[in-house]
Design a protein around this motif. Structure first.
Motif, mmCIF file in Angstrom:
data_model
loop_
_atom_site.group_PDB
_atom_site.id
_atom_site.type_symbol
_atom_site.label_atom_id
_atom_site.label_comp_id
_atom_site.label_asym_id
_atom_site.label_seq_id
_atom_site.Cartn_x
_atom_site.Cartn_y
_atom_site.Cartn_z
ATOM 1 N N GLN B 239 0.970 5.221 -11.530
ATOM 2 C CA GLN B 239 1.413 4.856 -10.183
ATOM 3 C C GLN B 239 2.732 5.550 -9.813
ATOM 4 O O GLN B 239 3.416 6.102 -10.669
ATOM 5 C CB GLN B 239 1.546 3.347 -10.043
ATOM 6 C CG GLN B 239 2.586 2.730 -10.941
ATOM 7 C CD GLN B 239 2.500 1.232 -10.955
ATOM 8 O OE1 GLN B 239 1.860 0.639 -10.112
ATOM 9 N NE2 GLN B 239 3.142 0.599 -11.906
ATOM 10 N N TYR B 264 -4.914 5.758 -7.005
ATOM 11 C CA TYR B 264 -5.392 5.319 -5.699
ATOM 12 C C TYR B 264 -5.853 6.522 -4.883
ATOM 13 O O TYR B 264 -5.670 6.586 -3.681
ATOM 14 C CB TYR B 264 -4.321 4.511 -4.941
ATOM 15 C CG TYR B 264 -3.807 3.356 -5.753
ATOM 16 C CD1 TYR B 264 -4.714 2.431 -6.265
ATOM 17 C CD2 TYR B 264 -2.468 3.188 -6.036
ATOM 18 C CE1 TYR B 264 -4.276 1.377 -7.041
ATOM 19 C CE2 TYR B 264 -2.017 2.137 -6.807
ATOM 20 C CZ TYR B 264 -2.935 1.245 -7.318
ATOM 21 O OH TYR B 264 -2.504 0.203 -8.091
ATOM 22 N N GLY B 346 -8.599 3.968 -4.538
ATOM 23 C CA GLY B 346 -7.898 3.972 -3.258
ATOM 24 C C GLY B 346 -8.819 4.355 -2.121
ATOM 25 O O GLY B 346 -9.981 3.983 -2.094
#
Lengths: 353, 399
Positions: B239, B264, B346
């Motif tokens: 992330q 994502y 995502g």
């Protein structure tokens, strides 16, 4: 198929003396527990088993179709509540069973139109707003829904819920469509194009969320500079965790949380008792002492006081407080129940591009 | 003699009965149900037989005659009694968005009316949509007991105003691009798994037993770990404020505001899925490689072949059954994967299975979910056939 199979497998654990209530988890479910689950148990001796879900009707449908019902009462979005009622998944509400307001107003007159439907009882108004983390803004701070879409004035990533609901409305409001024209505009093909074109302008900067607990987290982590969110979740982060968040009420989209009983539950009598208890103005006002969601009943609004744990005055945090209502859109559940499939496909296609 | 043989055969079949029953109940039956649902939907046909019969004689160009309206009113009210109306309306609304509120509102009003000289005027009075041709076309289409509309929908096609098949407008095309993306992603993941898995399998097969056991354990421990744990640990790593980005920023390789988006999105899906599926490549490869005597390579070296040459001419051809098995296994698993893309995909990393799950769980359009699954199944089948034609399925070795 698999869920049906698992349902047959897992026999319900509930007895007549306990009810399974299904809600949205996090600070909201906690507030409901404090506000009326625990008082109900104290009064009736009927235990409440709380389960979490993230919306949708698949589980209720599977339970009703297999006749293996282990959810008794469900907290639903109103569009789902109406849909489920039409599909025969919910018990009808007996309006006469609902208690009168503390001032003696009969229930049927105490609920504003649309909050008491054939199969569901509204308990609270909640709102989708956008909020920002003050630490990320040194100069001007955003104040209008237009600012949310203004990448020049306020650069940085935005959080939005991964659904077309509310986002299309935000986009049109920010594009200058007056409140009373939003759904009329969305009913035309050009209007839908216009909403998606507006979303296009910030598409590359959006981080998508799915559960209500995510936006406060994303704001605190600095993952986004502003995010759409349920106002109650932001409120809890503000008062319980002292987060430097500000709610922008301009352009808020108002919704109502509905309680309904799953069709064919063997614990119908207890479920009706619970619903009548939760539908008292006092229960709704008590919910408003744990989370900033306002009572739907007219007689409940007068009962709004302070936050139970911190003593904060709740009025400025409630979505229905007049100062917060200067530009507020009521979510048109009927429009959505007509167009939800169509918009979801369009949204998925747009997302994938 | 014949009888004894049959008895022997029957007796031999007994041990596989539990498995056959299990597969029938948990695999064949649900699969068949979904495929049937994708083309067969008797609900509206059963609930509105007279309306549909009268509509079958309608020219489809002007507002239908009074008899159609009269039958529709009666059958819609009956459907409401049977608590069926919602499901009928949902289907009509899918063909003609906006019909849900028209029908529901009208039926609510109709309950208060005892009779009418002209149901046609009454309904058109309630909502002008009842006077429009497309409303009745929608009802007629939903009334088809056997229907291709879910398959058309799943292929981004639609019935045009004239009844012919037309493509959806570009901004509404969703399933075909998604299917193409799913196939492309599955292929890339298979290639990556082979690239990473082959050297690992080689190392394990040729290491001393102690090392081989340790290495094998390193492959198997993630394999035994919960899928969710593995996927979420990728979130921690990748992330924006995750371990890798933090490290890169701390080392001064990237600036604070230029943190790389590795999760994502499609990158997240490919990385996490490659990791999750890697054991399915390593294990068949390993079992094939272990069976190759090291003597062959030694012989090639003795005869003067360099290592690359010996590898290419002697070793690689012998590992092919494992390569085929691992590739097919990874590819077929990847094509139907849904949890990992759901968690780390995502906006741009979603695959066709995520849409199937959406239609199963959220929109409750099981007919469309069935059609999408049917198309996916057909894709797997076609790939299997091509595979069989090109490399021959009997050359595959799973272990």
């Amino acid at each position: 198929m698999l869920s049906i199979f698992l349902l047959i497998w897992s026999q319900p654990l509930t007895s007549a003396e306990s009810l399974t209530v299904v809600s949205w988890g996090g600070s909201y479910a906690r507030a409901c527990t404090k506000a009326y689950h625990e008082p109900f148990t104290a009064k009736s001796g009927i235990k409440i088993r709380l389960e979490d879900y993230n919306g949708g009707l698949a589980q209720i449908r599977a339970q009703v179709e297999t006749g293996n019902i282990h959810w008794d009462v469900v907290d639903l979005e109103i569009a789902d509540a109406v849909l489920a009622c039409d599909e025969g998944l919910l018990e009808f509400i007996e309006a006469d069973d609902l208690p009168a307001g503390p001032d003696g107003t009969p229930a049927t007159q105490d609920f504003p139109p649309d909050t008491l439907t054939e199969c569901s009882v509204g308990t609270n108004f909640y709102s989708t707003i956008y909020a920002y983390n003050r630490e990320n803004f040194s100069g001007g701070e955003p104040a209008t829904i237009e600012d949310f879409f203004d990448m020049k004035k306020f650069p940085g990533r935005r959080g939005m819920r991964r659904t077309p609901q509310v986002n299309l409305e935000f986009a049109l409001m920010a594009d200058g469509v007056p409140l009373d024209q939003v759904y009329a505009t969305l009913s035309t093909a050009e209007g839908v194009d216009r909403a998606f074109r507006k979303l296009d302008t910030i598409k590359e900067h959006i981080v998508w969320w799915t559960a209500g607990a995510q936006p406060p987290q994303m704001l605190a982590d600095g993952e986004v500079v502003m995010s759409t969110a349920y106002n109650g979740r932001i409120f809890n982060a503000q008062v319980l965790e002292n987060q430097p968040f500000t709610v922008v009420w301009d352009g808020q989209v108002l919704d109502k949380g509905q309680l309904a009983i799953v069709y064919g539950t063997p614990r119908l009598k207890e479920a009706r008792r619970f619903l009548a208890f939760a539908a008292r103005s006092e229960s709704m006002a008590r919910l408003g002492r744990y989370i900033s969601y306002s009572p739907v009943r007219r007689s409940g609004s007068a009962l709004i006081t302070t936050h139970m744990e911190t003593g904060v005055d709740m009025k400025p945090h409630m979505p229905t407080t007049p100062e917060n209502m200067t530009r507020a859109l009521h979510n048109d559940w009927e429009w959505w129940s007509d167009h939800v499939d169509e918009m979801n496909e369009r949204f998925s296609a747009w997302m994938a591009r | 003699m014949d009888g004894t043989l049959r008895t022997v055969r029957l007796r031999a079949a007994v041990p596989v009965l539990p498995l056959s029953a299990f597969i029938l109940v948990t695999f064949i039956a649900p699969l068949a149900t979904m495929l049937v649902r994708s083309v067969y939907d008797p609900l509206v046909a059963g609930a509105m037989p007279e309306t549909l019969f009268l509509l079958s004689e309608w020219d489809g160009k002007s507002t239908p005659r009074e008899a159609v309206f009269e039958a529709a009113v009666r059958e819609l009210l009956e459907a409401r009694q049977a608590r069926n109306l919602g499901r009928i309306v949902t289907r009509i609304n899918r063909v003609q968005p906006g019909m849900r509120s028209v029908v529901m509102k009208s039926v609510r009003k109709l309950r208060g009316i005892s009779g009418s000289d002209s149901w046609r005027d009454t309904l058109i009075d309630m909502d002008p949509a009842w006077g429009e041709v497309q409303t009745w076309r929608a009802i007629r289409r939903t009334g088809e007991r056997f229907t291709m509309r879910h398959y058309l929908h799943a292929l981004d096609l639609d019935r045009g105003p004239g009844g012919g098949i037309v493509r959806q407008t570009p901004e509404r095309r969703i399933y075909i691009p998604l299917l193409g993306r799913t196939l492309a992603v599955s292929l890339s993941i298979t290639a990556l798994c082979l690239l990473f898995g082959y050297p690992v399998a080689y190392l394990i097969a040729n290491a001393s037993p102690r090392w081989a056991n340790l290495l094998l354990l390193l492959v198997l421990v993630p394999f035994w770990t919960s899928l969710l744990v593995r996927t979420t640990s990728w979130i921690v790593l990748l992330q924006t404020r995750g371990v890798i980005n933090d490290a890169l920023v701390a080392l001064g390789l990237i600036a604070e505001e230029n943190r790389i988006a590795m999760i994502y999105n499609m990158t997240g899906t490919v990385v996490a899925m490659t990791h999750v599926l890697l054991p399915f490549m390593v294990l068949p490869l390993y079992s094939v490689m272990r069976a190759i005597p090291p003597l062959y390579m030694n012989a090639a070296a003795t005869l003067g072949a360099s290592f690359p040459r010996a590898f290419w001419r002697v070793y690689w051809p012998q590992t092919q059954p494992g390569v085929f098995a691992g590739s097919l296994l990874v590819f077929i698993l990847a094509i139907g994967y849904y949890i990992t893309p759901e968690l780390v995909g995502g906006r741009s990393g979603q695959l066709i299975s995520n849409m199937i799950a959406y239609h199963m769980q959220q929109s409750l359009n099981w007919g469309l979910a069935g059609a999408l699954s049917g198309i996916l199944l057909a894709c797997v089948f076609v790939i299997y056939l091509i595979y069989d034609r090109v490399v021959g399925i009997e050359r595959m070795k799973l272990g």
